[in-house]
Design a protein around this motif. Structure first.
Motif, PDB file in Angstrom:
ATOM      1  N   LEU A  63       0.819  -1.205   0.000  1.00 36.49           N
ATOM      2  CA  LEU A  63       0.000   0.000   0.000  1.00 36.49           C
ATOM      3  C   LEU A  63       0.857   1.260   0.000  1.00 36.49           C
ATOM      4  O   LEU A  63       0.508   2.257  -0.639  1.00 36.49           O
ATOM      5  CB  LEU A  63      -0.928  -0.003   1.216  1.00 36.49           C
ATOM      6  CG  LEU A  63      -2.022  -1.076   1.191  1.00 36.49           C
ATOM      7  CD1 LEU A  63      -2.674  -1.207   2.566  1.00 36.49           C
ATOM      8  CD2 LEU A  63      -3.075  -0.762   0.128  1.00 36.49           C
ATOM      9  N   SER A  64       1.979   1.219   0.696  1.00 40.74           N
ATOM     10  CA  SER A  64       2.843   2.395   0.785  1.00 40.74           C
ATOM     11  C   SER A  64       3.581   2.662  -0.521  1.00 40.74           C
ATOM     12  O   SER A  64       4.001   3.795  -0.782  1.00 40.74           O
ATOM     13  CB  SER A  64       3.860   2.217   1.920  1.00 40.74           C
ATOM     14  OG  SER A  64       3.208   2.082   3.165  1.00 40.74           O
ATOM     15  N   SER A  65       3.731   1.617  -1.334  1.00 50.85           N
ATOM     16  CA  SER A  65       4.485   1.777  -2.580  1.00 50.85           C
ATOM     17  C   SER A  65       3.629   2.322  -3.716  1.00 50.85           C
ATOM     18  O   SER A  65       4.132   2.547  -4.814  1.00 50.85           O
ATOM     19  CB  SER A  65       5.077   0.421  -3.007  1.00 50.85           C
ATOM     20  OG  SER A  65       4.044  -0.491  -3.364  1.00 50.85           O
ATOM     21  N   TRP A  66       2.351   2.532  -3.455  1.00 54.64           N
ATOM     22  CA  TRP A  66       1.440   3.024  -4.495  1.00 54.64           C
ATOM     23  C   TRP A  66       0.771   4.295  -4.026  1.00 54.64           C
ATOM     24  O   TRP A  66       0.174   4.331  -2.954  1.00 54.64           O
ATOM     25  CB  TRP A  66       0.380   1.969  -4.808  1.00 54.64           C
ATOM     26  CG  TRP A  66      -0.401   2.252  -6.055  1.00 54.64           C
ATOM     27  CD1 TRP A  66      -0.051   1.924  -7.335  1.00 54.64           C
ATOM     28  CD2 TRP A  66      -1.660   2.927  -6.153  1.00 54.64           C
ATOM     29  NE1 TRP A  66      -1.018   2.351  -8.219  1.00 54.64           N
ATOM     30  CE2 TRP A  66      -2.018   2.978  -7.520  1.00 54.64           C
ATOM     31  CE3 TRP A  66      -2.525   3.496  -5.221  1.00 54.64           C
ATOM     32  CZ2 TRP A  66      -3.190   3.558  -7.973  1.00 54.64           C
ATOM     33  CZ3 TRP A  66      -3.699   4.082  -5.665  1.00 54.64           C
ATOM     34  CH2 TRP A  66      -4.022   4.109  -7.032  1.00 54.64           C
ATOM     35  N   ALA A  67       0.889   5.344  -4.812  1.00 53.54           N
ATOM     36  CA  ALA A  67       0.305   6.630  -4.432  1.00 53.54           C
ATOM     37  C   ALA A  67      -1.122   6.710  -4.954  1.00 53.54           C
ATOM     38  O   ALA A  67      -1.341   6.623  -6.165  1.00 53.54           O
ATOM     39  CB  ALA A  67       1.141   7.766  -5.007  1.00 53.54           C
ATOM     40  N   PRO A  68      -2.110   6.888  -4.074  1.00 51.07           N
ATOM     41  CA  PRO A  68      -3.506   6.916  -4.519  1.00 51.07           C
ATOM     42  C   PRO A  68      -3.826   8.073  -5.449  1.00 51.07           C
ATOM     43  O   PRO A  68      -4.787   8.008  -6.206  1.00 51.07           O
ATOM     44  CB  PRO A  68      -4.300   7.019  -3.211  1.00 51.07           C
ATOM     45  CG  PRO A  68      -3.334   7.583  -2.233  1.00 51.07           C
ATOM     46  CD  PRO A  68      -1.992   7.063  -2.629  1.00 51.07           C
ATOM     47  N   ASP A  69      -3.004   9.140  -5.415  1.00 43.66           N
ATOM     48  CA  ASP A  69      -3.300  10.268  -6.289  1.00 43.66           C
ATOM     49  C   ASP A  69      -2.976   9.961  -7.750  1.00 43.66           C
ATOM     50  O   ASP A  69      -3.214  10.787  -8.639  1.00 43.66           O
ATOM     51  CB  ASP A  69      -2.566  11.527  -5.822  1.00 43.66           C
ATOM     52  CG  ASP A  69      -1.062  11.323  -5.704  1.00 43.66           C
ATOM     53  OD1 ASP A  69      -0.576  10.253  -6.104  1.00 43.66           O
ATOM     54  OD2 ASP A  69      -0.379  12.238  -5.213  1.00 43.66           O
ATOM     55  N   LEU A  70      -2.447   8.759  -7.995  1.00 39.85           N
ATOM     56  CA  LEU A  70      -2.245   8.335  -9.378  1.00 39.85           C
ATOM     57  C   LEU A  70      -3.585   8.066 -10.058  1.00 39.85           C
ATOM     58  O   LEU A  70      -3.675   8.030 -11.286  1.00 39.85           O
ATOM     59  CB  LEU A  70      -1.390   7.069  -9.438  1.00 39.85           C
ATOM     60  CG  LEU A  70       0.082   7.211  -9.032  1.00 39.85           C
ATOM     61  CD1 LEU A  70       0.753   5.849  -9.035  1.00 39.85           C
ATOM     62  CD2 LEU A  70       0.805   8.161  -9.969  1.00 39.85           C
ATOM     63  N   SER A  71      -4.616   7.850  -9.255  1.00 38.25           N
ATOM     64  CA  SER A  71      -5.935   7.544  -9.806  1.00 38.25           C
ATOM     65  C   SER A  71      -6.828   8.786  -9.754  1.00 38.25           C
ATOM     66  O   SER A  71      -6.824   9.514  -8.762  1.00 38.25           O
ATOM     67  CB  SER A  71      -6.591   6.416  -9.020  1.00 38.25           C
ATOM     68  OG  SER A  71      -7.928   6.235  -9.431  1.00 38.25           O
ATOM     69  N   PRO A  72      -7.615   9.004 -10.815  1.00 39.67           N
ATOM     70  CA  PRO A  72      -8.560  10.127 -10.785  1.00 39.67           C
ATOM     71  C   PRO A  72      -9.834   9.805 -10.023  1.00 39.67           C
ATOM     72  O   PRO A  72     -10.680  10.687  -9.837  1.00 39.67           O
ATOM     73  CB  PRO A  72      -8.867  10.341 -12.275  1.00 39.67           C
ATOM     74  CG  PRO A  72      -8.730   8.973 -12.874  1.00 39.67           C
ATOM     75  CD  PRO A  72      -7.621   8.298 -12.101  1.00 39.67           C
TER      76      PRO A  72
END
Length: 310
Positions: free
Chosen positions: A203-212
C-alpha cells in the motif's frame, strides 16, 4: 438468475468490444454490425436466437477469427441458460468454435483467454480442465505475458490455495504497476493471511493520487488503517485514517467502499488494542446499531464484557 444476468451483461460488453476493436480486417468488415446486433439479442435474454445468428455469421465468414470467436462467446452466453444434455451439446459447439478461431490465428490473445477461462470454469464432463488451463497459460505467456498473468490469477482463484492467489497477484502487480485493482486485492489477501507488514509495503508503494477516482483514494486509506488494526501497530494512526474515511464516506457512495459501520468496528478495535474499553464499547455499539450482524463488533463487546466480569 442474478448470476446469469451478470454473466450475460459481461458477455454483451465483450461482444461490443469485439465489434469496436477486433473486427478490423478487410474480410471481416461486417463483423462489427453483427456483433452489436447479437449483443442486443443476448441483452434481451434470447440467447437461442443469438446463437443462430452467430452460427450464420461464422459460416459466412469462415476464415475470420473474430467471427468464430463471436460465435464462441455467444455459445458461452447460451450455456448459462441451459442445462443437462443441452448444455453438453452447446459446450461441444463452443469448443469447436474456439478451435476454429485458434486454427485461423494461433496467437490470437482473445481466443486464447476465452479458451482458458472456459477450461477453468467448466466442469470436466463439459471439457473443463485446470491442468489443460495451466498448459494453455504457459503457451500464452510466450505471446502476451500480461494476459497470461491475468489468466493465472483466474486459475489460482478457482483453487483452494490462498498462497497461490497471493503469488499470482504479486506477479500481476509487478507487471502492471499503475493498476490499482490487483494491488488492492493483494493487500486485502495479505491482511487476511496475517502478513500485514507485506500489505503495508504494498500500500505504501502506491500513491492513490495516481488515480482520478475518489473512491480509490478512500479505499486505499481504509486498507492502510485495516493493515494497522490487524497487525496491531500504529493504532492511533489507524484511528485517524478511519475517522477521515468516515467523514469522506458520508459524501461518496461506491460499491467497492466498506461501510461506515465496518469502519466504526475497526475504530473500536483501535481503542480495544490501546486498552480504552469504554470508547471501544461505544464504537462497537455504534457499529451494531447500523449493522446488527457485524461479527467484529459482537466479538469485541463479548471480550470487553468478559474482561469486566459481566
Amino acid at each position: 438468475m442474478l448470476r446469469t444476468t451478470l454473466r450475460t451483461t459481461a458477455l454483451t460488453t465483450t461482444l461490443y468490444l469485439l465489434a469496436s476493436s477486433l473486427a478490423v480486417a478487410a474480410d471481416c468488415d461486417r463483423i462489427g454490425n453483427d456483433a452489436v446486433e447479437i449483443g442486443q439479442i443476448i441483452a434481451a435474454g434470447d440467447t437461442k436466437s443469438a446463437v443462430k445468428q452467430a452460427e450464420k455469421l461464422a459460416e459466412r465468414e469462415v476464415d475470420c477469427v473474430e467471427a468464430q470467436l463471436l460465435l464462441a462467446t455467444t455459445l458461452n452466453a447460451r450455456l448459462d441458460m441451459v442445462g443437462g444434455l443441452k448444455a453438453l451439446s452447446v459446450s461441444k459447439k463452443y469448443r469447436r468454435a474456439i478451435a476454429a478461431a485458434l486454427d485461423i490465428d494461433p496467437d490470437n490473445v482473445d481466443a486464447r483467454t476465452e479458451e482458458i477461462g472456459y477450461l477453468i470454469a467448466a466442469p470436466s464432463i463439459a471439457g473443463g480442465s485446470r491442468e489443460k488451463a495451466a498448459v494453455r497459460i504457459a503457451e500464452l505467456r510466450t505471446i502476451d505475458p500480461l494476459a497470461a498473468a491475468q489468466m493465472q490469477l483466474s486459475l489460482s482463484r478457482s483453487g483452494n490455495d490462498p498462497d497461490a492467489v497471493i503469488s499470482s497477484l504479486q506477479t500481476l502487480v509487478n507487471m502492471a504497476h499503475s493498476d490499482y485493482g490487483p494491488r488492492s486485492e493483494l493487500a486485502r489477501r495479505l491482511i487476511l493471511a496475517g502478513r500485514t507488514d507485506e500489505a503495508d509495503r504494498e500500500l505504501s508503494s502506491w500513491a492513490p493520487d495516481l488515480s482520478p477516482d475518489a473512491w480509490v483514494v478512500l479505499e486505499h486509506q481504509y486498507l492502510r488503517a485495516a493493515t494497522r488494526v490487524y497487525g496491531g501497530f500504529e493504532l492511533d494512526i489507524a484511528e485517524a485514517l478511519l475517522r477521515q474515511f468516515i467523514e469522506a464516506r458520508g459524501h461518496l457512495d461506491h460499491p467497492r467502499l466498506p461501510s461506515i459501520a465496518k469502519a466504526n468496528a475497526l475504530i473500536g478495535s483501535t481503542y480495544e488494542g490501546r486498552g480504552d474499553f469504554d470508547k471501544a464499547s461505544d464504537a462497537y455499539q455504534a457499529t451494531l446499531r447500523d449493522d446488527p450482524d457485524n461479527r467484529r463488533a459482537q466479538d469485541g463487546l463479548a471480550r470487553i464484557s468478559e474482561r469486566r466480569g459481566e
